[in-house]
Motif scaffolding. Structure first.
Motif, PDB file in Angstrom:
ATOM      1  N   ASP A  33      -7.399   1.380   0.152  1.00 43.82           N
ATOM      2  CA  ASP A  33      -8.627   1.215   0.938  1.00 43.82           C
ATOM      3  C   ASP A  33      -9.307  -0.123   0.655  1.00 43.82           C
ATOM      4  O   ASP A  33      -9.856  -0.755   1.569  1.00 43.82           O
ATOM      5  CB  ASP A  33      -9.601   2.366   0.657  1.00 43.82           C
ATOM      6  CG  ASP A  33      -9.194   3.638   1.398  1.00 43.82           C
ATOM      7  OD1 ASP A  33      -8.032   3.708   1.859  1.00 43.82           O
ATOM      8  OD2 ASP A  33     -10.019   4.557   1.508  1.00 43.82           O
ATOM      9  N   LEU A  86     -17.684  -1.990  11.588  1.00 46.62           N
ATOM     10  CA  LEU A  86     -16.365  -1.574  11.094  1.00 46.62           C
ATOM     11  C   LEU A  86     -16.197  -0.066  11.237  1.00 46.62           C
ATOM     12  O   LEU A  86     -17.161   0.691  11.102  1.00 46.62           O
ATOM     13  CB  LEU A  86     -16.204  -1.956   9.618  1.00 46.62           C
ATOM     14  CG  LEU A  86     -16.181  -3.443   9.291  1.00 46.62           C
ATOM     15  CD1 LEU A  86     -16.131  -3.638   7.776  1.00 46.62           C
ATOM     16  CD2 LEU A  86     -14.990  -4.142   9.951  1.00 46.62           C
ATOM     17  N   PRO A  87     -14.948   0.401  11.477  1.00 45.40           N
ATOM     18  CA  PRO A  87     -14.695   1.840  11.484  1.00 45.40           C
ATOM     19  C   PRO A  87     -15.077   2.452  10.133  1.00 45.40           C
ATOM     20  O   PRO A  87     -14.951   1.796   9.083  1.00 45.40           O
ATOM     21  CB  PRO A  87     -13.192   1.933  11.721  1.00 45.40           C
ATOM     22  CG  PRO A  87     -12.802   0.612  12.332  1.00 45.40           C
ATOM     23  CD  PRO A  87     -13.750  -0.390  11.750  1.00 45.40           C
ATOM     24  N   GLN A 114      -5.546   2.599   7.074  1.00 45.96           N
ATOM     25  CA  GLN A 114      -6.381   3.380   6.164  1.00 45.96           C
ATOM     26  C   GLN A 114      -6.254   4.873   6.496  1.00 45.96           C
ATOM     27  O   GLN A 114      -6.077   5.702   5.604  1.00 45.96           O
ATOM     28  CB  GLN A 114      -7.840   2.912   6.284  1.00 45.96           C
ATOM     29  CG  GLN A 114      -8.759   3.398   5.170  1.00 45.96           C
ATOM     30  CD  GLN A 114      -9.198   4.834   5.354  1.00 45.96           C
ATOM     31  OE1 GLN A 114      -9.271   5.335   6.469  1.00 45.96           O
ATOM     32  NE2 GLN A 114      -9.475   5.511   4.249  1.00 45.96           N
ATOM     33  N   VAL A 163      -8.979  -5.555  12.732  1.00 48.88           N
ATOM     34  CA  VAL A 163      -9.861  -4.514  12.175  1.00 48.88           C
ATOM     35  C   VAL A 163      -9.318  -3.129  12.544  1.00 48.88           C
ATOM     36  O   VAL A 163      -9.275  -2.213  11.716  1.00 48.88           O
ATOM     37  CB  VAL A 163     -11.304  -4.694  12.685  1.00 48.88           C
ATOM     38  CG1 VAL A 163     -12.167  -3.499  12.291  1.00 48.88           C
ATOM     39  CG2 VAL A 163     -11.907  -5.983  12.130  1.00 48.88           C
ATOM     40  N   PRO A 174     -14.353   4.416   7.327  1.00 46.89           N
ATOM     41  CA  PRO A 174     -13.905   4.255   5.935  1.00 46.89           C
ATOM     42  C   PRO A 174     -13.882   2.783   5.481  1.00 46.89           C
ATOM     43  O   PRO A 174     -14.142   2.500   4.315  1.00 46.89           O
ATOM     44  CB  PRO A 174     -12.490   4.844   5.956  1.00 46.89           C
ATOM     45  CG  PRO A 174     -12.449   5.739   7.160  1.00 46.89           C
ATOM     46  CD  PRO A 174     -13.351   5.093   8.152  1.00 46.89           C
ATOM     47  N   LEU A 175     -13.595   1.857   6.406  1.00 46.89           N
ATOM     48  CA  LEU A 175     -13.604   0.435   6.049  1.00 46.89           C
ATOM     49  C   LEU A 175     -15.040  -0.018   5.796  1.00 46.89           C
ATOM     50  O   LEU A 175     -15.317  -0.786   4.862  1.00 46.89           O
ATOM     51  CB  LEU A 175     -12.990  -0.407   7.168  1.00 46.89           C
ATOM     52  CG  LEU A 175     -11.554  -0.088   7.580  1.00 46.89           C
ATOM     53  CD1 LEU A 175     -11.131  -0.987   8.741  1.00 46.89           C
ATOM     54  CD2 LEU A 175     -10.595  -0.272   6.413  1.00 46.89           C
ATOM     55  N   ALA A 205      -7.956  -0.082  10.158  1.00 47.54           N
ATOM     56  CA  ALA A 205      -8.464   1.292  10.236  1.00 47.54           C
ATOM     57  C   ALA A 205      -7.299   2.267  10.392  1.00 47.54           C
ATOM     58  O   ALA A 205      -7.296   3.351   9.795  1.00 47.54           O
ATOM     59  CB  ALA A 205      -9.445   1.423  11.398  1.00 47.54           C
ATOM     60  N   VAL A 254       0.827  -1.206   0.000  1.00 40.53           N
ATOM     61  CA  VAL A 254       0.000   0.000   0.000  1.00 40.53           C
ATOM     62  C   VAL A 254       0.865   1.261   0.000  1.00 40.53           C
ATOM     63  O   VAL A 254       0.586   2.232  -0.707  1.00 40.53           O
ATOM     64  CB  VAL A 254      -0.941  -0.034   1.230  1.00 40.53           C
ATOM     65  CG1 VAL A 254      -1.518   1.332   1.511  1.00 40.53           C
ATOM     66  CG2 VAL A 254      -2.043  -1.070   1.016  1.00 40.53           C
TER      67      VAL A 254
END
Lengths: 352, 352
Positions: free
Chosen positions: B130, B40-41, A173, A166, B43-44, A170, A110
């Motif tokens: 993302d 999920l947070p 991201q 998770v 943006p995810l 985040a 990424v």
């Protein structure tokens, strides 16, 4: 007295206990990690063995040490601190290290990073597809093998590790999103929340898993998680200071690497949001790509004069104090917490 | 009588039971899936909601149905066939669907596919970073929430699902590797093994998880897995036939899509390795990029004349026979296996 770990970073004095502990952890966890990797189908195994430093790109054995083994050491030390037998938590320690390495494989894709641990990153050697699916397989190996071991704590540990992944996602991201924004469009609170998710969460999870494998109750597990999170934030703050003022001879990275990359690290965002003239100067510097050495030196001076360096050092000290406070809740007999304390101090006393 | 599912594919006759079952599964599993994605947070969650068809790219609600819900239907049908209560297996059904969708998100990145379910793929909308981390988060959500539910079968199910993910990764890696090789450098056995890993494994795992949630013993679980795997191979063979001869009005893909992409699908590899003159002609056609419509039509004729079409149809029938054989081992009273049979027939009786 100075020590050198596998990453070429020098450490001093109080790190001795931590080094011995990391070495013991490495010896205890490596066989489990290697067995996990050996269970992977051929091409996935090869990418993973390369990434861990155990094989060269052509598949011949390499003697590299994969990393500091900090996270597995936190698992085992947390189990011991709460009166458990670290031997039963070796699988959980390996699972945490597998999760850490799956995120490194994906982060390098990424972030388009080409070097890790002084070697070309896996995606540059094997291509994005193979590095991506190898990362996926390591995540599955981590969670799958944890529950397959059948320890009574395994379901709760796997649920916690899943939730942590998770959070790591985040954090990654958010980190990427910040790099797309303008120099003044990221707040310090957002940046701290990102660092907690990206770095603090897994250190906290490591400590929490260690507590679970010692049979600890919910409050102790939560306090252990908080200890690891705060220590992780201190770790990230120091890492960000190294990213600006680290000595290239010790870090293996060019001077001011994070400034060259125009990275919105914690000291940089503290400077950018300081409301000072130097903060405004830094924002101007951060608007131009491909900076020169002179440009980088000016940016470093601006971060310092805007108070970013002092803030980061004070914040790291504050986070360490909070970590110790949480630890005293998790382990009322602080004598039993010596290993965890020495690990926390190890990550924040790295010279730069 | 014909039916249309959310993907625009038409189905006939005996699919009616399967359609009702898929609709019921969809109704039962969707709330669980949505709750998972909602956890999920931000943006995810947004990437995941878009990928599942529940939101547009701008975050406004969309009414799309994410897919056929075949895999969750297999979980619930397997539980019911072995005398269990499908209600307790809804979480496992959701976990399997989450795994399926995490692999789709990553496969689309790796394969650089720009369209899925008639919409732009997530990475084209949100960017590779993302989409990649959203996929990672869905895997963690799948395995983490499965164990967090605390059903006695959950640890064994999670271990099995973890091992299945490793197999899916190996299948995807092999699929990519085959595309890099010359037209005559992939054997039919390799191609079948790849299809079993990439498609069969998750259908097998879905059935095995259903069996575990019915409290089945090891032999029954293994037979259920084998049933799903063989049905999955039949499914892939039919899918590959559709990829060459599918009617664009029903498939939503251009005619001969797999031939345009020079894909080494099962009928193609059967033709390439047939030792016939038409196989050699196909190999020549597969050495040139960017084929014309005429080129595609010639390739389709060559696959057919080299026996690739007949072979794939016969192999699909053979795999279905093996699936039924395995199913009879798992469920001695075949009357109880009606749902599983109708699902297996549904996936192999799609018109093309």
């Amino acid at each position: 007295m100075t020590h050198t770990d596998g990453t070429g970073t020098r450490h001093e004095g109080d790190g001795r206990d931590a080094f011995a502990l990391l070495d013991r952890t490495h010896a205890a966890v490596t066989p489990r990690l290697r067995a996990g990797l050996d269970s992977l189908p051929g091409p996935l195994r090869r990418v993973a063995m390369y990434h861990f430093g155990w094989e060269h790109a052509d598949g011949t054995p390499a003697s590299g040490r994969p990393g500091k083994a900090l996270r597995p050491a936190l698992v085992l030390a947390a189990t011991r601190a709460l009166g458990g037998d670290p031997a039963v938590a070796v699988g959980a320690a390996a699972a945490v290290e597998l999760v850490h390495n799956f995120t490194l494989l994906h982060d390098d894709i990424v972030d388009e990073d080409r070097t890790r641990r002084d070697r070309p990153t896996a995606w540059t050697v094997f291509g994005v597809p193979d590095a991506l699916v190898a990362g996926d397989a390591l995540q599955a190996l981590a969670l799958g093998t944890l529950v397959a071991e059948g320890h009574p704590a395994a379901p709760a540990a796997a649920a916690r590790l899943g939730a942590c992944v998770v959070e790591l996602c985040a954090g990654q991201q958010a980190d990427c999103a910040f790099e797309e924004r303008g120099p003044l469009d990221v707040s310090l609170d957002e940046c701290l929340a990102m660092a907690e998710a990206k770095t603090g969460a897994l250190l906290g999870c490591a400590c929490a898993l260690g507590a679970l494998y010692a049979g600890a109750g919910e409050a102790q597990v939560a306090a252990m998680d908080a200890f690891g999170r705060q220590a992780g934030l201190a770790f990230q703050l120091i890492d960000d200071l190294i990213g600006i003022w680290g000595d290239p001879r010790h870090t293996g990275k060019p001077a001011g690497a994070d400034l060259v990359a125009l990275k919105k690290s914690l000291p940089v965002v503290a400077a950018l949001t300081s409301g000072t003239a130097e903060g405004a100067e830094l924002a101007e510097l951060y608007r131009r790509p491909a900076p020169t050495d002179e440009h980088v030196a000016r940016a470093a001076r601006a971060v310092e004069r805007a108070g970013g360096r002092d803030w980061a050092q004070a914040e790291a000290a504050d986070r360490m104090a909070r970590a110790v406070d949480e630890l005293s809740r998790a382990v009322p007999d602080l004598a039993a917490a010596g290993e965890l304390l020495s690990l926390a101090e190890f990550v924040t006393r790295r010279s730069y």
